[in-house]
Scaffold this active site. Sequence first.
Site, mmCIF file in Angstrom:
data_model
loop_
_atom_site.group_PDB
_atom_site.id
_atom_site.type_symbol
_atom_site.label_atom_id
_atom_site.label_comp_id
_atom_site.label_asym_id
_atom_site.label_seq_id
_atom_site.Cartn_x
_atom_site.Cartn_y
_atom_site.Cartn_z
ATOM 1 C CB VAL A 61 -0.967 0.044 1.212
ATOM 2 C CG1 VAL A 61 -1.997 -1.062 1.116
ATOM 3 C CG2 VAL A 61 -0.204 -0.008 2.532
ATOM 4 C CE1 TYR A 62 3.584 1.407 4.295
ATOM 5 C CE2 TYR A 62 5.900 0.957 3.958
ATOM 6 C CZ TYR A 62 4.807 1.015 4.790
ATOM 7 O OH TYR A 62 4.942 0.685 6.123
ATOM 8 C CB SER A 63 3.751 5.156 -3.245
ATOM 9 O OG SER A 63 4.158 6.170 -2.354
ATOM 10 C CG ASP A 64 -1.738 3.550 -4.976
ATOM 11 O OD1 ASP A 64 -2.352 3.108 -3.993
ATOM 12 O OD2 ASP A 64 -1.997 4.641 -5.502
#
Length: 348
Positions: A61-64
């Site tokens: 989920v970090y920057s998609d």
Amino acid sequence: MEYRQLGASGLKVPALSFGAGTFAGKGELFGAWGDTGVAEARRLVDISLDAGVTMFDTADVYSDGASEEVLGAAIKGRRDRLLISTKAGLPTGDGPQDAGTSRARLVKVVDAALRRLGTEHIDLFQLHAFDAATPVEEVLSTLGDLVSAGKLRYVGVSNFAGWQLMKSLAAADRYGYPRYVAHQVYYSLVGRDYEWELMPLGRDQGVGALVWSPLGWGRLTGRIRRGRPLPPDSRLHRTAAFGPPVDDERLYTVVDALDEIAAETGRSVPQIALNWLLRRPTVASVIVGARNEAQLRENLGAAGWHLTPDQVARLDAASATTTPYPYFPYRHQEGFARLNPPIESLAH
């Protein structure tokens, strides 16, 4: 750099790990953290490896997913020199299969992470959150299959409650599934809730702590002090609502103590806050992030030295809070305390 066993496993991890949440920098939250591109990320990896920091942590989920992509590009050609830690389980879309840790989703997200990271295996894979809709047996059996397939080496969790972690460990023991050896948790001088239940659980069950946001969501950088406005360029203006809340007066009391000890030691405020964490029971590694080389080198200076027992005691006192029931009597009533002394006292 000191290396420590990760819980009841054979994996040795550095006392400080690098958090790649600043890589790529997309979206409201992660864009405020940083926007490190591949070239700068490669430089930060170089500095980390030279200092003995061999584990790099990220999440889908970090920057998609872009954080994993940048990390994968930055470590290309030296995969065998380091450990990759990543996480999955939080929502990545609005569809019914875009959240949680069902068998179908776990197989999918692990394969996607491997592609983004450009690697054949993940050294430590952690569930980013507990999925109440999926039986723990389904989760654990799937993780076992992924370990057997060589895609994962070790498994852990992040942000679990005590009963959620213990239920999972009990199921693993009963059916012979892989045990969680790591719990990635929020823990700092202004956030000591980890000590109430999760720390004794980790000590008893062999689950090592990987600490996220060790500087209290950016509040213990040395830039926030009593009687001063929040610096105009602080990311807290945009991100405070996303992180754990902190009472202002308690924050200032802790910072006052950090300032005093900084003057005594010649160390910086964040170095002292990080060093305090390095001496806590069950802590295997403290994850530090950096938007640039200067921040990284500052954080690396937290390792290789020790606070005195008196300094630790002063930080303990400044950051202490009243524990909630049912933990209160075990801390404050003699009969209860004799039966169950707090394990964090072992750090002294």
